[in-house]
Scaffold this motif. Structure first.
Motif, short mmCIF file in Angstrom:
data_model
loop_
_atom_site.label_atom_id
_atom_site.label_comp_id
_atom_site.label_asym_id
_atom_site.label_seq_id
_atom_site.Cartn_x
_atom_site.Cartn_y
_atom_site.Cartn_z
N ALA A 186 -20.57 11.09 -9.64
CA ALA A 186 -20.16 12.01 -8.58
C ALA A 186 -20.80 13.38 -8.77
N ARG A 187 -20.97 13.79 -9.99
CA ARG A 187 -21.54 15.11 -10.26
C ARG A 187 -23.07 15.13 -10.12
N VAL A 188 -23.72 14.11 -10.69
CA VAL A 188 -25.18 14.08 -10.71
C VAL A 188 -25.76 13.61 -9.38
N ARG A 189 -25.04 12.71 -8.69
CA ARG A 189 -25.49 12.12 -7.43
C ARG A 189 -26.88 11.51 -7.54
N PRO A 190 -27.07 10.56 -8.48
CA PRO A 190 -28.40 9.93 -8.60
C PRO A 190 -28.72 9.08 -7.39
N GLN A 191 -30.00 8.91 -7.14
CA GLN A 191 -30.43 8.02 -6.06
C GLN A 191 -30.46 6.57 -6.53
N VAL A 192 -30.56 6.37 -7.84
CA VAL A 192 -30.61 5.03 -8.40
C VAL A 192 -30.09 5.10 -9.83
N VAL A 193 -29.49 3.99 -10.27
CA VAL A 193 -29.03 3.85 -11.65
C VAL A 193 -29.86 2.75 -12.30
N HIS A 194 -30.44 3.06 -13.45
CA HIS A 194 -31.31 2.12 -14.15
C HIS A 194 -30.67 1.79 -15.49
N VAL A 195 -30.18 0.55 -15.65
CA VAL A 195 -29.53 0.16 -16.90
C VAL A 195 -30.53 -0.57 -17.79
N GLN A 196 -30.37 -0.34 -19.12
CA GLN A 196 -31.30 -0.89 -20.10
C GLN A 196 -30.67 -2.02 -20.92
N GLY A 197 -29.66 -2.66 -20.37
CA GLY A 197 -29.01 -3.74 -21.08
C GLY A 197 -27.68 -4.07 -20.45
N HIS A 198 -27.00 -5.04 -21.04
CA HIS A 198 -25.77 -5.56 -20.44
C HIS A 198 -24.55 -5.34 -21.31
N PHE A 199 -24.67 -4.53 -22.34
CA PHE A 199 -23.53 -4.33 -23.23
C PHE A 199 -22.57 -3.30 -22.65
N VAL A 200 -21.92 -2.52 -23.47
CA VAL A 200 -20.80 -1.70 -23.01
C VAL A 200 -21.23 -0.68 -21.97
N VAL A 201 -22.20 0.16 -22.29
CA VAL A 201 -22.63 1.20 -21.36
C VAL A 201 -23.31 0.59 -20.14
N GLY A 202 -24.17 -0.40 -20.37
CA GLY A 202 -24.90 -0.99 -19.26
C GLY A 202 -23.99 -1.61 -18.22
N ARG A 203 -23.03 -2.42 -18.67
CA ARG A 203 -22.16 -3.09 -17.68
C ARG A 203 -21.23 -2.11 -17.00
N ALA A 204 -20.77 -1.08 -17.74
CA ALA A 204 -19.92 -0.06 -17.11
C ALA A 204 -20.71 0.72 -16.07
N ALA A 205 -21.98 0.99 -16.35
CA ALA A 205 -22.82 1.71 -15.39
C ALA A 205 -23.08 0.89 -14.14
N VAL A 206 -23.25 -0.42 -14.29
CA VAL A 206 -23.43 -1.28 -13.12
C VAL A 206 -22.18 -1.23 -12.25
N ARG A 207 -21.00 -1.34 -12.87
CA ARG A 207 -19.76 -1.30 -12.08
C ARG A 207 -19.61 0.04 -11.37
N ALA A 208 -19.88 1.14 -12.08
CA ALA A 208 -19.72 2.46 -11.47
C ALA A 208 -20.72 2.68 -10.35
N ALA A 209 -21.95 2.22 -10.53
CA ALA A 209 -22.97 2.37 -9.49
C ALA A 209 -22.60 1.57 -8.26
N ARG A 210 -22.12 0.35 -8.47
CA ARG A 210 -21.73 -0.48 -7.34
C ARG A 210 -20.55 0.14 -6.58
N ALA A 211 -19.60 0.69 -7.32
CA ALA A 211 -18.45 1.33 -6.67
C ALA A 211 -18.89 2.54 -5.85
N ALA A 212 -19.95 3.21 -6.28
CA ALA A 212 -20.46 4.39 -5.56
C ALA A 212 -21.48 4.02 -4.49
N GLY A 213 -21.78 2.74 -4.35
CA GLY A 213 -22.74 2.31 -3.34
C GLY A 213 -24.18 2.62 -3.69
N LEU A 214 -24.49 2.73 -5.00
CA LEU A 214 -25.84 3.08 -5.44
C LEU A 214 -26.63 1.84 -5.83
#
Length: 426
Positions: free
Chosen positions: A123-151
């Motif tokens: 919400a603060r950074v407002r990225p145009q895209v989220v690029h994850v480098q794996g599927h572990f803790v941070v990666g999967r949480a970032a995918v969920r957050a990006a999807r929830a934000a419509g990114l």
């Protein structure tokens, strides 16, 4: 491999989301105004971690920033407490972490509160895209957050189950089943991405074989061809030998982690056979849990004085390490690309590598492949290369030509194209 030092910043966005960032100014490109990219890169490992994924993520982030992008990275804190820091034009958000019990040095982000922190950061950074480098803790949480934000989400795979077997102490009889479960978990996460990449066509085919239904694009990790290039001989070699305290002998080099899947025992066991024909030495640059065992093995087979361990070599000194060598050895069996092998090739070295995973993609006229575990074949190939100046020169020329196709600027440009294409579709 090491990152440049980072400067601490006072605010941690996971605690204080703050106001949205200001829209960055556009870039002037060939007379047109091109909006700057805003990218959030998420991964479980980042410098000071020393591994291929961390190295690639750092180079991607700093490379995008140098090209005018506004780049934020979210990763695990190397000490534990959350903090935000800046360096090389990149804002790095380090999330609360705890030691990873099955790994001697790595830490893992704490899942509790991570989703909320990432939602606030987006919400603060407002990225145009989220690029994850794996599927572990941070990666999967970032995918969920990006999807929830419509990114849109880009996902890049650097993972092989073999990378974890040693630390998880998975018995050999269970590794097939454990690997299948690990791949299934990765596929579930990556199936939610809009665009999936991995470093080589072989690695892309592996993802499809494991059940990923979407297209997978091969985008090389890339290397800096201005840093890794042939050094003038003989003085550059002589200087490098003095710098690292090495005797002036025909030299076989390995650069990387000293862990199980690198199969460095093969190199140590091959060396006595090489010494029957040439007065050689093996130089091993890197750190890892197998060093003590390798030292004991070298002493047991009578080559303790011919295997030299350099330990950790800072990134800015790596080109000099390659200058000290005559041939590069890569016995690893879980390489999705092998940045170290590419750096060696760009430095003009022939390559002797295991015929495993993506390594055959890097060996064609510039070296020799051998069946993993066949130390006699490895020794024969190393001996052949070390005893023929003409063959080394021919292989060196092919290595240089092949490495030229992996310029990191080309990789950065492709990732920028992917980001802009996905952002335009929103």
């Amino acid at each position: 491999m090491n990152a440049l030092p980072l400067r601490s910043a006072p605010a941690a966005p996971e605690a204080l989301p703050g106001a949205p960032v200001e829209e960055p100014p556009a870039l002037a490109v060939a007379g047109a105004r091109v909006p700057r990219l805003r990218v959030l890169i998420a991964g479980d490992t980042y410098p000071p971690d020393v591994n291929g994924a961390a190295h690639f993520t750092h180079r991607l982030a700093t490379g995008l920033a140098a090209r005018g992008g506004q780049v934020h990275v979210v990763c695990a804190s190397p000490e534990g407490p959350a903090r935000t820091e800046t360096g090389d034009g990149v804002v790095v958000h380090r999330m609360r972490s705890a030691p990873l019990l099955v790994h001697p040095t790595m830490r893992v982000s704490l899942p509790a509160g991570l989703g909320r922190a990432l939602a606030g950061l987006i919400a603060r950074v407002r990225p145009q895209v989220v690029h994850v480098q794996g599927h572990f803790v941070v990666g999967r949480a970032a995918v969920r957050a990006a999807r929830a934000a419509g990114l849109p989400v880009v996902a890049t795979n650097h993972f092989m189950p073999d990378n974890l077997f040693q630390f998880g102490r998975v018995p050999a009889r269970l590794r097939g089943r454990a690997g299948d479960l690990a791949w299934r978990d990765l596929i579930r996460v990556f199936a939610r991405a809009d665009h999936v990449t991995t470093p080589t066509r072989i690695a892309a085919g592996l993802l499809r074989d494991k059940g990923l239904a979407c297209d997978v694009e091969a985008v090389s990790c890339g290397i800096d061809l201005e840093r890794f290039r042939p050094q003038p001989r003989p003085w550059a070699r002589e200087w490098a030998l003095r710098r690292f305290g090495l005797p002036d002998r025909p030299t076989v080099l390995f650069v990387g982690r000293l862990d199980e899947e690198k199969r460095l025992e093969d190199l140590v066991l091959a060396l006595p056979h090489v010494l029957n024909h040439v007065d050689a030495q093996a130089v091993i640059a890197g750190t890892g849990g197998r060093r003590a065992g390798l030292e004991r093995l070298a002493a047991r087979v009578g080559v303790g004085d011919r295997v030299r361990f350099l330990g950790f070599v800072p990134d800015d000194e790596l080109p000099r390490v390659y200058a000290a060598a005559d041939v590069f050895a890569m016995p690893g069996v879980a390489e999705l690309q092998s940045i170290a092998t590419l750096e060696a090739m760009a430095s003009g070295l022939p390559v002797v590598a295991a015929d495993a995973m993506a390594l055959p993609h890097l060996v064609a006229g510039n070296g020799r492949l051998y069946r993993p575990g066949d130390v006699q074949a490895m020794a024969r190939h190393l001996t052949t290369v070390l005893t023929s100046d003409g063959l080394r020169a021919e292989m060196s020329a092919v290595s240089l030509a092949m490495a030229a196709g992996h310029d990191h600027r080309r990789s950065l440009a492709r990732f920028e194209e992917i980001y802009r294409e996905l952002a335009a579709e929103q």
